[in-house]
Each structure stands twice: as structure tokens, then as C-alpha cells.
Design a protein around this motif. Sequence first.
Motif, mmCIF file in Angstrom:
data_model
loop_
_atom_site.group_PDB
_atom_site.id
_atom_site.type_symbol
_atom_site.label_atom_id
_atom_site.label_comp_id
_atom_site.label_asym_id
_atom_site.label_seq_id
_atom_site.Cartn_x
_atom_site.Cartn_y
_atom_site.Cartn_z
ATOM 1 N N CYS A 465 0.865 -1.180 0.000
ATOM 2 C CA CYS A 465 0.000 0.000 0.000
ATOM 3 C C CYS A 465 0.904 1.233 0.000
ATOM 4 C CB CYS A 465 -0.928 -0.023 1.213
ATOM 5 S SG CYS A 465 -2.164 -1.321 1.144
ATOM 6 N N ASN A 466 1.192 1.712 -1.197
ATOM 7 C CA ASN A 466 2.250 2.691 -1.411
ATOM 8 C C ASN A 466 1.644 4.080 -1.614
ATOM 9 O OD1 ASN A 466 4.471 4.145 -2.190
ATOM 10 N ND2 ASN A 466 4.874 2.987 -4.065
ATOM 11 N N ASP A 490 9.202 9.216 -0.468
ATOM 12 C CA ASP A 490 9.811 9.170 -1.797
ATOM 13 C C ASP A 490 10.282 7.754 -2.113
ATOM 14 O OD1 ASP A 490 10.728 10.002 -4.253
ATOM 15 O OD2 ASP A 490 12.662 10.709 -3.490
ATOM 16 N N PRO A 491 9.351 6.796 -2.134
ATOM 17 C CA PRO A 491 9.758 5.392 -2.250
ATOM 18 C C PRO A 491 10.306 5.046 -3.627
ATOM 19 C CG PRO A 491 7.383 5.582 -2.455
ATOM 20 C CD PRO A 491 7.886 6.959 -2.107
ATOM 21 N N PRO A 492 11.076 3.981 -3.702
ATOM 22 C CA PRO A 492 11.565 3.497 -5.000
ATOM 23 C C PRO A 492 10.448 2.766 -5.738
ATOM 24 C CG PRO A 492 12.247 1.997 -3.286
ATOM 25 C CD PRO A 492 11.555 3.136 -2.594
ATOM 26 N N ASP A 493 10.758 2.291 -6.922
ATOM 27 C CA ASP A 493 9.819 1.473 -7.687
ATOM 28 C C ASP A 493 9.883 0.054 -7.120
ATOM 29 O OD1 ASP A 493 8.530 -0.138 -9.558
ATOM 30 O OD2 ASP A 493 9.168 1.082 -11.253
ATOM 31 N N PHE A 494 8.907 -0.278 -6.255
ATOM 32 C CA PHE A 494 8.939 -1.576 -5.584
ATOM 33 C C PHE A 494 8.820 -2.731 -6.573
ATOM 34 C CE2 PHE A 494 7.472 1.106 -1.974
ATOM 35 C CZ PHE A 494 8.486 0.802 -1.085
ATOM 36 N N ALA A 495 8.024 -2.552 -7.624
ATOM 37 C CA ALA A 495 7.856 -3.618 -8.611
ATOM 38 C C ALA A 495 9.182 -3.893 -9.322
ATOM 39 C CB ALA A 495 6.769 -3.258 -9.607
ATOM 40 N N ASP A 531 2.574 -3.484 -6.400
ATOM 41 C CA ASP A 531 2.814 -2.112 -5.929
ATOM 42 C C ASP A 531 1.523 -1.327 -6.147
ATOM 43 O OD1 ASP A 531 3.692 0.416 -5.290
ATOM 44 O OD2 ASP A 531 5.413 0.409 -6.648
ATOM 45 N N LEU A 532 0.762 -1.126 -5.078
ATOM 46 C CA LEU A 532 -0.541 -0.473 -5.141
ATOM 47 C C LEU A 532 -0.356 1.014 -4.857
ATOM 48 C CD1 LEU A 532 -3.653 -0.659 -5.324
ATOM 49 C CD2 LEU A 532 -3.662 -1.272 -2.887
ATOM 50 N N ARG A 533 -0.436 1.825 -5.905
ATOM 51 C CA ARG A 533 -0.177 3.261 -5.768
ATOM 52 C C ARG A 533 -1.419 3.966 -5.224
ATOM 53 N NH1 ARG A 533 4.292 4.505 -9.184
ATOM 54 N NH2 ARG A 533 5.691 2.701 -8.965
ATOM 55 N N LEU A 534 -1.239 4.694 -4.121
ATOM 56 C CA LEU A 534 -2.344 5.327 -3.414
ATOM 57 C C LEU A 534 -2.094 6.815 -3.226
ATOM 58 C CD1 LEU A 534 -2.791 2.630 -0.617
ATOM 59 C CD2 LEU A 534 -4.143 2.847 -2.717
#
Length: 541
Positions: A465-466, A490-495, A531-534
Motif C-alpha cells: 500500500c504505497n 519518496d519510495p523506490p519502484d517496488f515492482a 505495488d498499489l499506488r495510493l
Amino acid sequence: MKLHEVVADGLKQLGVTHLYGLIGDANLFMVNSFVTSGCGRYIACNHEANAVLAAIGHAQVTGRTGVATITHGPALTNAATALTEAAKGGNPLVLICGDTAPGDLQHLQNTDQKALVLATGADFIDLRRADTALEDMERAFRRASLLRKPVVLNMRVDLQWDETGPQKIGFEPPAPVLAPASGALLEEAVGMLASAKRPLILAGRACIGDAARQALVALADRIEAPLATTLKAQGLFDGHPFNIGISGNLSHPTATEVIMQSDCILAFGASLSKYTTEDGAYTQGKRVVQILPDALETPRMAPPTIRLIGDIAGTANAMTALLDLAEIPGSAATDTALAERLNAEAAAFDTLPAEVATAPGTVDITMALRRLHQSLPRRRVLVADLGRFVFSAWRNLPVTQPRDLVFTSHFGGIGCGIGQAIGTATTIDDCPTVLVAGDGGMLLSALGELSVIRRETPDLVIIVCNDGSYGAEHVQFTNRALPPDLSMTDPPDFAAMARAAGLDAVTISNAETLEAACSAIADRQGPLLIDLRLDPEKVFK
């Protein structure tokens, strides 16, 4: 036999099938003996905390004592949060921990391990000598099982190659046989129940098991009372026509109304925390009878009207027998109208909710999780890390039996989900494990374990839950009209990171990619990260 061989053999004698750990110079020979002698399965983690958390996850889904092993000094300090999580959660756990040789004051990893362990709420037992190894192990496992707590078995590095003869375990893990509650307090409780117009039966985690479920259902049917559970007992009454679901801030509207209108609550195996009682609103002005299987829980929560200590199933059956003896009629609190309302709640849950508008490149959390719920097998194990998303996860990804809910938040720390998910997914092989974690929790403790997931290839679906923020802090800043910049991650690209580690991965950023993720769940051949973009402004607060 060498000491390290005796300890490995002792684990086999104790029925340990899964050992989680991270090796160092104080435990590597014991782990090697465990593996090479075929004692069981060893799952290596990349951080000591996650090794201990994996053992907690194993304990939660099996009901058995989880077992982990680490080396000394910084390995133990790394595991302190996990030990505290187990202690607060009442999870039976034995941690076989190395220690430096006594008198070696210049050893860099020398520290007061007993003081550290006791501060977490865990027990500490020294493995004294090679010839007392299994006697000391017996004591550790016995205390962990009986007291439902973590126990650290302290194993000095200088003993590992000491010689001793073969040793035998002289006990089996205890299965206490409890008597039902009896006497004047039981009769008083039944008197309260007999006069109730709207009784309610509430079951907690201690009610897991067929005997307890059958006894509670029989009592509920006898007095015509609806059935509710705590979060940690979710799914216990799945399929019963008057199962109103979870009591607390996860209750649906019909359940809330039924609970508020009740006049007597029988709480079996439930601690009656503020989360279950909505800070006492659900119990205020009501007669509350609490039935616990032992006295260990009694100091923790606000006192009920009456507290009984006894076997859950036996006490429920005793209540039913007394009601029958006195020919007390049912309450008529369950009727066709309630059944119809509960059916309507179930139908509403099966319908996708309208999507809430969110920022470009993000989706609505409720709609997305509900759609993922529809795509997952009905039976799955849910491991939810902590964050403001967690209520949406618990509400929209329900489980069908209590042991399929792994609770990771007894100590209130983020990042405890990945380890417990590894323990769960390497234990359960007949359904998937679903880990729901936030971007903060992933950054804290999960990325280093992706290689473990690739190596073990469990049936694991990770939903990140990003929302690009530390949610609780984001809420506090925005509630006071302050800029939330310090809470943004500022997260990275988890996928992309998951794919680089050898996992399958997809990103959800709109309706089309949501459907692609649902297809990926159906077609998965191994672990899958989503990676669920919220939108941080629209996540449940």
C-alpha cells in the motif's frame, strides 16, 4: 556427541519441523547439524528480527511453539523488537541464541544478554553444560508453551564442541486439561443471561478449536443470541446465519446496531480491549461476563461484571445445561429480520464500491483491495503489517478461519509483517499467504528479505500500500494544517526492485492495471509483488 549435535537432535525430538534463523559463529555448527542430519527444514533470513518474526508467524498459524536461532551480541539487539512483539502477543517461541564465552571481556560482541532479554518481556534460560543440554531445552520449551511467551535459550559459543553422551527428551509439549467454570459465579452469570432480552456472544482468539466453536454455537442457538468475534478470531463463525462478524471499529452497520442494543455480553476468550469495545462504548451500561481459559490475561484490560476462569467449551456447555435445567426460554434476539439484514450486508460486501476520485496515477484503496479480494482464493492467510492502511486491509481482505489471520501489531511497530509472512508462507502449503504492507514498512525491513522469498518460492502475494508517506505522521501534520513534507518517503519502484530480485511484480496505478494485477494473481507461478499506488490524501485515516 558434540553439544551442537545434541541440540540439533533435541529439536528433532521436540518435533520441531521448521527452524528460522541467521547463522553466526555461536550457532552455525548447531544449524549445520540440524540440516545435515535431516532434523527438519531450515529457513535462513537476512536479518535476525525477521528470523524471530518468522517463528512467530509459524506459531500463529500452527498453534505450536515457533523456533528461531541467532548468534550473540548485535544479533540479539537486532531481535529485541521481535521478542517484545512475541511477549506482548502471547506467542510461544523459543529463540536459541549464542553467547560469548564468560570472562572474554574484550570480545566485541559481549553484552549483558540476560538483562536485554528480560527487558523485552521474554524469559531467559542458560544452557549450562553439554550434559544438561536437553534438560535445559525441555525447560525452555515447557515454559514457552505453558506461559505462551518467548523464551531465550542462551547457548555459549565455547560449549559448542564439548563432548557428551546421547540425551533423551523426557517430556511432551504440555496440553493442559482445564475444568469448566463452576460454582456461585457461574450460576450468577447464567442468571444474568436468563434475564437478558438481547444477549450477545463474543468470541476471541482463545476460542480457536472445533470443541469451543461447537459449544458456543450451541449456546447461541439455545438462547437465540447473535455471534460476534474479535478481529483475531475472525472467521470462527463463518457460515452461521447469525454471525454478525467483528466487534469493534471494523464492525459493519448492522453489527454495530446489534452490539449497541445488546444488554448482556458473554465474552469467551476475549480480552475486551479498547479496539474490540470501541473504547468501552460497546460495553457501557451492559452486564459483561468474561470467560477466560486461564488467569494470565486478567490484569490486562478493564474488569467485566463477572470473570470466570475455565475451559471455554466446558463452560459454555455448563451454561447451556443450567439453562435447560431451569427451562429458560430463548431471548428471541435472533429473528428473520436480522437474518435478512445480515444477508444484505454480505451482498453489499460482494459488490464493488464506487471508486473515490484520487490523484492521477493512484487508485482508491477500498475499491482496489475489494477487487483484489475477489481475485484471491477465498481461503488465504492474511498477514497485515501496521499502518493507516491496515483497517482497510482487515476490512476488505477477510479470512474464513481465525488461524488464517496473522496479527503483527502487538507492539505497535511497522515492519513486523515481512518476517511473519515468511514464517506463514513457508509453513502453509494449501493456500496463499497475502502480506499487506506499507511503503514505510517495506523500506524498513522487507527489501532485504526478497532474496529469501525468491529462494524459498512460497505461495506469497505481497500487496504494498504505497502512498509515499508515513501515514500516521502524515495525518498528524495535515490535521494541524502543517505541511506533511517530513512524512513523505519518496519510495523506490517496488515492482522493479522485486523483479530485480527475481520475483514477479506488477504496479497498480489505474483501472486497467488493477485488472492486470488480478490476472497476475490468477496466473501466478510463485511469489508476486503488487505495488498499489495510493493517494496519501485519500487513504483511510
